[in-house]
Design a protein around this motif. Structure first.
Motif, PDB file in Angstrom:
ATOM      1  N   ARG A 122       0.831  -1.214   0.000  1.00 11.71           N
ATOM      2  CA  ARG A 122       0.000   0.000   0.000  1.00 11.71           C
ATOM      3  C   ARG A 122       0.858   1.254   0.000  1.00 11.71           C
ATOM      4  O   ARG A 122       0.489   2.263  -0.607  1.00 11.71           O
ATOM      5  CB  ARG A 122      -0.959  -0.018   1.172  1.00 11.71           C
ATOM      6  CG  ARG A 122      -2.031  -1.094   1.008  1.00 11.71           C
ATOM      7  CD  ARG A 122      -3.235  -0.847   1.893  1.00 11.71           C
ATOM      8  NE  ARG A 122      -4.127  -1.991   1.847  1.00 11.71           N
ATOM      9  CZ  ARG A 122      -5.040  -2.198   0.902  1.00 11.71           C
ATOM     10  NH1 ARG A 122      -5.179  -1.338  -0.078  1.00 11.71           N
ATOM     11  NH2 ARG A 122      -5.825  -3.260   0.943  1.00 11.71           N
ATOM     12  N   VAL A 123       2.033   1.199   0.651  1.00  9.92           N
ATOM     13  CA  VAL A 123       2.921   2.369   0.670  1.00  9.92           C
ATOM     14  C   VAL A 123       3.354   2.731  -0.753  1.00  9.92           C
ATOM     15  O   VAL A 123       3.519   3.909  -1.072  1.00  9.92           O
ATOM     16  CB  VAL A 123       4.129   2.155   1.613  1.00  9.92           C
ATOM     17  CG1 VAL A 123       5.092   1.104   1.092  1.00  9.92           C
ATOM     18  CG2 VAL A 123       4.846   3.466   1.885  1.00  9.92           C
ATOM     19  N   LEU A 124       3.518   1.752  -1.619  1.00 14.02           N
ATOM     20  CA  LEU A 124       3.862   2.022  -3.012  1.00 14.02           C
ATOM     21  C   LEU A 124       2.722   2.766  -3.693  1.00 14.02           C
ATOM     22  O   LEU A 124       2.941   3.762  -4.388  1.00 14.02           O
ATOM     23  CB  LEU A 124       4.166   0.716  -3.749  1.00 14.02           C
ATOM     24  CG  LEU A 124       4.373   0.843  -5.263  1.00 14.02           C
ATOM     25  CD1 LEU A 124       5.614   1.677  -5.578  1.00 14.02           C
ATOM     26  CD2 LEU A 124       4.469  -0.537  -5.898  1.00 14.02           C
ATOM     27  N   MET A 125       1.497   2.292  -3.508  1.00 16.97           N
ATOM     28  CA  MET A 125       0.348   2.937  -4.142  1.00 16.97           C
ATOM     29  C   MET A 125       0.165   4.362  -3.615  1.00 16.97           C
ATOM     30  O   MET A 125      -0.191   5.265  -4.380  1.00 16.97           O
ATOM     31  CB  MET A 125      -0.913   2.099  -3.936  1.00 16.97           C
ATOM     32  CG  MET A 125      -0.825   0.705  -4.562  1.00 16.97           C
ATOM     33  SD  MET A 125      -0.259   0.701  -6.288  1.00 16.97           S
ATOM     34  CE  MET A 125      -1.633   1.505  -7.089  1.00 16.97           C
ATOM     35  N   LEU A 128       2.884   6.437  -5.382  1.00 13.75           N
ATOM     36  CA  LEU A 128       2.590   6.651  -6.800  1.00 13.75           C
ATOM     37  C   LEU A 128       1.401   7.583  -6.999  1.00 13.75           C
ATOM     38  O   LEU A 128       1.283   8.225  -8.047  1.00 13.75           O
ATOM     39  CB  LEU A 128       2.336   5.315  -7.500  1.00 13.75           C
ATOM     40  CG  LEU A 128       3.542   4.399  -7.647  1.00 13.75           C
ATOM     41  CD1 LEU A 128       3.117   3.050  -8.208  1.00 13.75           C
ATOM     42  CD2 LEU A 128       4.619   5.042  -8.517  1.00 13.75           C
ATOM     43  N   GLY A 129       0.537   7.644  -6.009  1.00 13.08           N
ATOM     44  CA  GLY A 129      -0.629   8.514  -6.095  1.00 13.08           C
ATOM     45  C   GLY A 129      -0.452   9.846  -5.373  1.00 13.08           C
ATOM     46  O   GLY A 129      -1.403  10.624  -5.261  1.00 13.08           O
ATOM     47  N   GLU A 134       7.196  15.565  -7.379  1.00 14.70           N
ATOM     48  CA  GLU A 134       8.568  15.137  -7.057  1.00 14.70           C
ATOM     49  C   GLU A 134       8.562  13.824  -6.290  1.00 14.70           C
ATOM     50  O   GLU A 134       9.363  12.927  -6.571  1.00 14.70           O
ATOM     51  CB  GLU A 134       9.294  16.214  -6.244  1.00 14.70           C
ATOM     52  CG  GLU A 134       9.807  17.350  -7.083  1.00 14.70           C
ATOM     53  CD  GLU A 134      10.703  18.288  -6.282  1.00 14.70           C
ATOM     54  OE1 GLU A 134      11.465  17.799  -5.410  1.00 14.70           O
ATOM     55  OE2 GLU A 134      10.630  19.493  -6.547  1.00 14.70           O
ATOM     56  N   ILE A 135       7.671  13.729  -5.312  1.00 12.85           N
ATOM     57  CA  ILE A 135       7.553  12.477  -4.541  1.00 12.85           C
ATOM     58  C   ILE A 135       7.112  11.354  -5.456  1.00 12.85           C
ATOM     59  O   ILE A 135       7.696  10.262  -5.451  1.00 12.85           O
ATOM     60  CB  ILE A 135       6.594  12.661  -3.351  1.00 12.85           C
ATOM     61  CG1 ILE A 135       7.222  13.629  -2.333  1.00 12.85           C
ATOM     62  CG2 ILE A 135       6.257  11.309  -2.715  1.00 12.85           C
ATOM     63  CD1 ILE A 135       6.303  14.014  -1.189  1.00 12.85           C
ATOM     64  N   PHE A 140       8.286   6.381  -8.279  1.00 14.67           N
ATOM     65  CA  PHE A 140       8.258   5.677  -9.562  1.00 14.67           C
ATOM     66  C   PHE A 140       9.660   5.220  -9.956  1.00 14.67           C
ATOM     67  O   PHE A 140       9.857   4.075 -10.384  1.00 14.67           O
ATOM     68  CB  PHE A 140       7.653   6.573 -10.644  1.00 14.67           C
ATOM     69  CG  PHE A 140       7.463   5.886 -11.959  1.00 14.67           C
ATOM     70  CD1 PHE A 140       6.462   4.945 -12.139  1.00 14.67           C
ATOM     71  CD2 PHE A 140       8.285   6.186 -13.028  1.00 14.67           C
ATOM     72  CE1 PHE A 140       6.285   4.309 -13.350  1.00 14.67           C
ATOM     73  CE2 PHE A 140       8.121   5.553 -14.249  1.00 14.67           C
ATOM     74  CZ  PHE A 140       7.115   4.619 -14.410  1.00 14.67           C
ATOM     75  N   GLY A 141      10.642   6.095  -9.790  1.00 12.97           N
ATOM     76  CA  GLY A 141      12.029   5.738 -10.101  1.00 12.97           C
ATOM     77  C   GLY A 141      12.537   4.602  -9.239  1.00 12.97           C
ATOM     78  O   GLY A 141      13.218   3.694  -9.721  1.00 12.97           O
ATOM     79  N   ALA A 142      12.230   4.664  -7.942  1.00 11.54           N
ATOM     80  CA  ALA A 142      12.653   3.591  -7.032  1.00 11.54           C
ATOM     81  C   ALA A 142      12.002   2.268  -7.428  1.00 11.54           C
ATOM     82  O   ALA A 142      12.660   1.224  -7.483  1.00 11.54           O
ATOM     83  CB  ALA A 142      12.308   3.954  -5.588  1.00 11.54           C
TER      84      ALA A 142
END
Length: 160
Positions: A122-125, A128-129, A134-135, A140-142
């Protein structure tokens, strides 16, 4: 299941019962409700063979079906399972990947039954949202550098 508006159907060449039992043992809020067997011989099998299994998978109504099909699962459809912790991500990832699955980039894998999964923290979503571009870009890069998602690295990308 009569009131449900959407259900998942997983069509296997064979092995639907093994897959259904594996998934129901792995995921909470999952259970097999019925194993339906063929009453007679049929072009793809014999009387008594498992045709379908009615189940709940992570709270969603689902059916696994043996269909002796030449079709295979593809990347066009995948199942997403959302995780809260690295331990949960690792547990699902390791179980689904098993000895014969195939890992793919950015949280994707193919399990031993040929089904494509995304084990998604969930931390990824959230990253990404994020409303801050910048965040969102750092997350996304990570993510693009990962196969299985590393919660701490995503949290670090969010924090900057």
């Amino acid at each position: 299941m009569a009131d449900d508006k959407l259900a998942l159907c997983l069509w296997f060449e064979n092995g639907a019962e093994e897959a259904a039992r594996f998934y129901c043992d792995l995921f909470p809020d999952s259970e097999i409700h019925a194993v339906n067997r063929s009453p007679t011989d049929w072009p793809g099998g014999k009387a008594g063979d498992v045709l379908t299994l009615d189940m709940t998978l992570l709270g969603m109504p689902a059916m696994a079906m043996n269909g002796n099909t030449d079709d295979t699962f593809t990347n066009a459809i995948s199942l997403q399972v959302f995780t809260e912790t690295q331990e949960e991500t690792d547990r699902y990832w390791d179980a689904l990947l098993g000895e014969t699955g195939s890992p793919m980039a950015c949280s994707w894998l193919t399990d031993r039954f040929g089904i494509r999964w995304q084990v998604v923290p969930r931390v990824l979503m959230e990253g990404l949202g994020h409303e801050d571009p910048e965040i969102k870009g750092r997350v996304f890069g990570a993510m693009q550098q990962m196969v299985k998602i590393d919660h701490a690295a995503i949290e670090q990308a969010i924090a900057g």
